[in-house]
Design a protein around this motif. Structure first.
Motif: not given
Ligand code: COA
Length: 229
Positions: A1-8, A58-61, A121-127
Motif C-alpha cells: 500500500m505504501a508503494v502504491i501511495a509513493a507511486n501516486v 480527463r478521468r484517468l491516471l 489504469i486508475r480513476l483520478k477520483a480514486a488513484p
C-alpha cells in the motif's frame, strides 16, 4: 500500500512539470498525455520501469506498474468476463502467483529492455485503486493489449486510455503502424478499434482463453492516426 501511495505521490509531484513538457497540441483536451517521466526509483523491486512515463487523461491516471501492484492485480484480474477473449497465452485457471509472474518475469523486464510499455489504469477520483491495465509491445501484430474490471466497463474509460496510449505509440515512440487481433465475439474491443479509426486487415483462426475463434487483425498507421486527431 505504501508503494502504491509513493507511486501516486510521484505522479502528483511530477504533475507540476507537465505543462512545460506538454507537446501534444493536436490532441483534444480530454485525451491529452502527460509526458512527465517517472523518477525511476527502486521502490517495489529493482525492475522499476524507467522508460515509461505516467500518462493522464480527463478521468484517468495511467501509471507504469511496479512489482507491488501484483497483489491488487491478482485480486481483480482472474475473472472470466476479463480473460475469456484474451490470448491463450494467459494461463487459466489463473495461478496464485500469476500476476507476480507476469509483472516480475515478463512485463517489467520487457519495459526495462525497451520493447514493452505498460500502465495500470486508475480513476483520478480514486488513484490508489487499480481498475485495469493497458500495454504496448514492439512485436509482430499484437502491439496493444488491455482489460478493465467489469464494474467500470461501458463508461468509455478504455477508449480514453487507448487514445492516450495510442498517441504515445505513434507520437512518442514514433512507431509507423499499430496492429491488434480481436476475437470476433469481443464486440466491445472491436468497437474500440472502430472508434479509433482502425481498418480491418484480415481474419484468421486464433486460440483464446475460452477457445478457438476467428480473429480480426485491425490496423492503423501513424499517418491515419494523426490525420484524425
Ligand atoms: C474490451 C474492454 C476493454 C472495453 O472496455 P470499456 O471501458 O468497456 O470500453 P469503452 O466503454 O471505452 O468502449 C466500448 C464500446 O463497445 C461497446 N460495447 C461493449 N459491449 C458491447 C456489446 N456487447 N454490444 C454492443 N456494443 C458493445 C460500448 O457501447 C462502447 O461503444 P460506444 O462508445 O460506441 O457506445 C472491456 O470490455 C474488457 O476489459 N474486456 C475484457 C478484456 C478484453 O477482452 N480485452 C481486449 C482484448 S482484445
Amino acid at each position: 500500500m505504501a508503494v502504491i501511495a509513493a507511486n501516486v505521490e510521484t505522479y502528483l509531484h511530477n504533475k507540476a512539470f507537465a505543462a512545460m513538457k506538454q507537446d501534444h497540441q493536436h490532441i483534444p483536451e480530454s485525451d491529452r498525455v502527460d509526458q512527465t517521466q517517472k523518477s525511476g526509483d527502486d521502490e517495489g523491486g529493482n525492475l522499476e520501469a524507467s522508460m515509461t512515463p505516467d500518462l493522464e487523461t480527463r478521468r484517468l491516471l495511467l501509471l507504469p506498474p511496479i512489482v507491488a501492484d501484483a497483489e491488487q492485480i491478482q485480486r481483480i484480474f482472474p475473472q472470466w468476463e476479463i480473460v475469456k477473449y484474451l490470448g491463450k497465452v494467459v494461463p487459466w485457471p489463473y495461478p496464485p502467483d500469476g500476476a507476480m509472474t507476469f509483472l516480475r518475469d515478463q512485463m517489467l523486464p520487457s519495459m526495462k529492455r525497451g520493447d514493452g510499455w505498460a500502465w495500470t489504469i486508475r480513476l483520478k477520483a480514486a488513484p490508489a485503486r487499480i481498475i485495469g491495465f493497458i500495454s504496448l509491445h514492439n512485436r509482430e501484430e499484437t502491439h496493444r493489449g488491455f482489460w478493465i474490471v467489469p464494474e467500470h466497463q461501458g463508461q468509455g474509460l478504455m477508449t480514453e486510455a487507448c487514445n492516450a496510449v495510442t498517441d504515445f505509440w505513434f507520437n512518442t515512440l514514433n512507431m509507423l503502424v499499430l496492429r491488434v487481433p480481436k476475437a470476433v465475439p469481443n464486440i466491445g474491443s472491436r468497437r474500440i478499434s472502430e472508434k479509433q479509426g482502425m481498418r480491418l486487415l484480415r481474419t484468421e483462426e486464433r486460440d483464446f482463453v475460452s477457445g478457438r475463434y476467428t480473429a480480426e487483425i485491425w490496423e492503423i498507421t501513424a499517418k491515419e492516426w494523426n490525420a484524425r486527431r
